[in-house]
Design an enzyme around this catalytic site. Structure first.
Site, PDB file in Angstrom:
ATOM      1  N   ASP A   8      -1.659  -5.955   1.430  1.00 31.82           N
ATOM      2  CA  ASP A   8      -2.133  -6.572   2.671  1.00 31.82           C
ATOM      3  C   ASP A   8      -1.172  -6.320   3.829  1.00 31.82           C
ATOM      4  OD1 ASP A   8      -3.847  -8.015   4.256  1.00 31.82           O
ATOM      5  OD2 ASP A   8      -3.229  -9.988   3.529  1.00 31.82           O
ATOM      6  N   HIS A  25      -3.925   1.696   7.885  1.00 31.70           N
ATOM      7  CA  HIS A  25      -4.502   2.067   6.595  1.00 31.70           C
ATOM      8  C   HIS A  25      -3.975   3.432   6.142  1.00 31.70           C
ATOM      9  CE1 HIS A  25      -6.960  -1.426   6.797  1.00 31.70           C
ATOM     10  NE2 HIS A  25      -7.784  -0.985   7.730  1.00 31.70           N
ATOM     11  N   LEU A 119       0.840   6.042 -17.322  1.00 36.27           N
ATOM     12  CA  LEU A 119       0.408   4.881 -16.528  1.00 36.27           C
ATOM     13  C   LEU A 119      -1.115   4.784 -16.472  1.00 36.27           C
ATOM     14  CD1 LEU A 119       1.106   2.643 -14.341  1.00 36.27           C
ATOM     15  CD2 LEU A 119       0.775   4.466 -12.646  1.00 36.27           C
TER      16      LEU A 119
END
Ligand code: IPE
Ligand code: IPE
Ligand code: MG
Length: 225
Positions: A8, A25, A119
């Protein structure tokens, strides 16, 4: 270890610099890359990133469009990188709402990385915790022969996160201290870490600082020691 992140603060990062929100962004996408790299290097098992919530569909159309395009671009640019680091890529959420071209790119990347053993990267897109619990409840009600006798373990097989262990650590950047409809069921005993750092500024050192803080937490799960 499973680390989840509510990424955020992109908009505020841009505003502080007199830039458009989309620039935040764009810079945030670099933080995504950095945190994936750190997670690979530190041998984290699961990294879950909240990229776009169900509620985020209510943002202005041009911002939504830019976010979808950025996601598309990241998938195209990162495919080789993910494969070379043995990263398994998955996207979880209500994908019916996602543009077809992006959905197709997601499926392809999921397929080509399906056998990767390093991962596991879980991207939550068009996701909300309540949506997940509700879709699980509907499928559970339709499938289960003995709902009255069912356990939590029987129910959670219907969540989109089935098979993924619960997050050990949930990080939220940008100073907000709320869950914003992320993994509601799954965070029952997750440790929370809040930092004022805005997402575009959250890079490897900040990621590692969160892991290091977590390593000192005392998890009791309601028991006494
Ligand atoms: C996070 O940054 C990205 C998404 C929610 C898609 P924001 O866009 O929420 O940035 P702020 O909270 O307005 O600063
Ligand atoms: C949460 O951030 C969703 C994502 C990071 C994808 P928001 O910016 O949408 O949440 P609120 O509105 O501050 O609760
Ligand atoms: Mg926000």
């Amino acid at each position: 270890m499973h680390v989840a992140i509510i990424m955020d603060g992109n908009g505020r990062w841009a505003r502080e610099r007199g830039l458009e929100r989309v620039e935040g962004h764009r810079e945030g996408a670099e933080s995504v890359r950095a945190c994936i790299e750190a997670a690979v290097e530190d041998k984290i098992d699961q990294l879950s990133l909240f990229a776009f919530s169900e509620e985020n569909w209510g943002r202005p159309a041009d911002e939504v469009g830019t976010l979808m395009k950025l996601m598309m671009k990241s998938i195209q640019e990162e495919t080789e990188n993910l494969l070379s680091h043995d990263v398994r890529f998955r996207v979880l959420g209500d994908l019916e709402k996602v543009p077809g071209i992006l959905r197709a790119a997601i499926s392809t990347l999921e397929e080509v990385t399906a056998a990767c053993k390093g991962l596991q990267l879980n991207i939550f897109l068009s996701y909300s915790g309540r949506w997940d619990i509700l879709q699980a409840a509907k499928r559970f009600a339709a499938d289960e022969s003995d709902p009255a006798g069912a356990s939590a373990a029987d129910f959670e097989k219907y969540l989109v996160t089935a098979g993924i262990p619960e997050p050990d650590l949930l990080i939220r950047t940008s100073g907000e201290q709320r869950i914003s409809n992320f993994l509601l069921w799954q965070c029952a005993y997750t440790e929370f870490y809040f930092t004022p750092v805005l997402w575009p500024d959250f890079r490897k050192p900040e990621f590692r600082a969160a892991i290091s803080e977590f390593s000192h937490r005392d998890r009791r799960y309601g028991k006494v020691k």
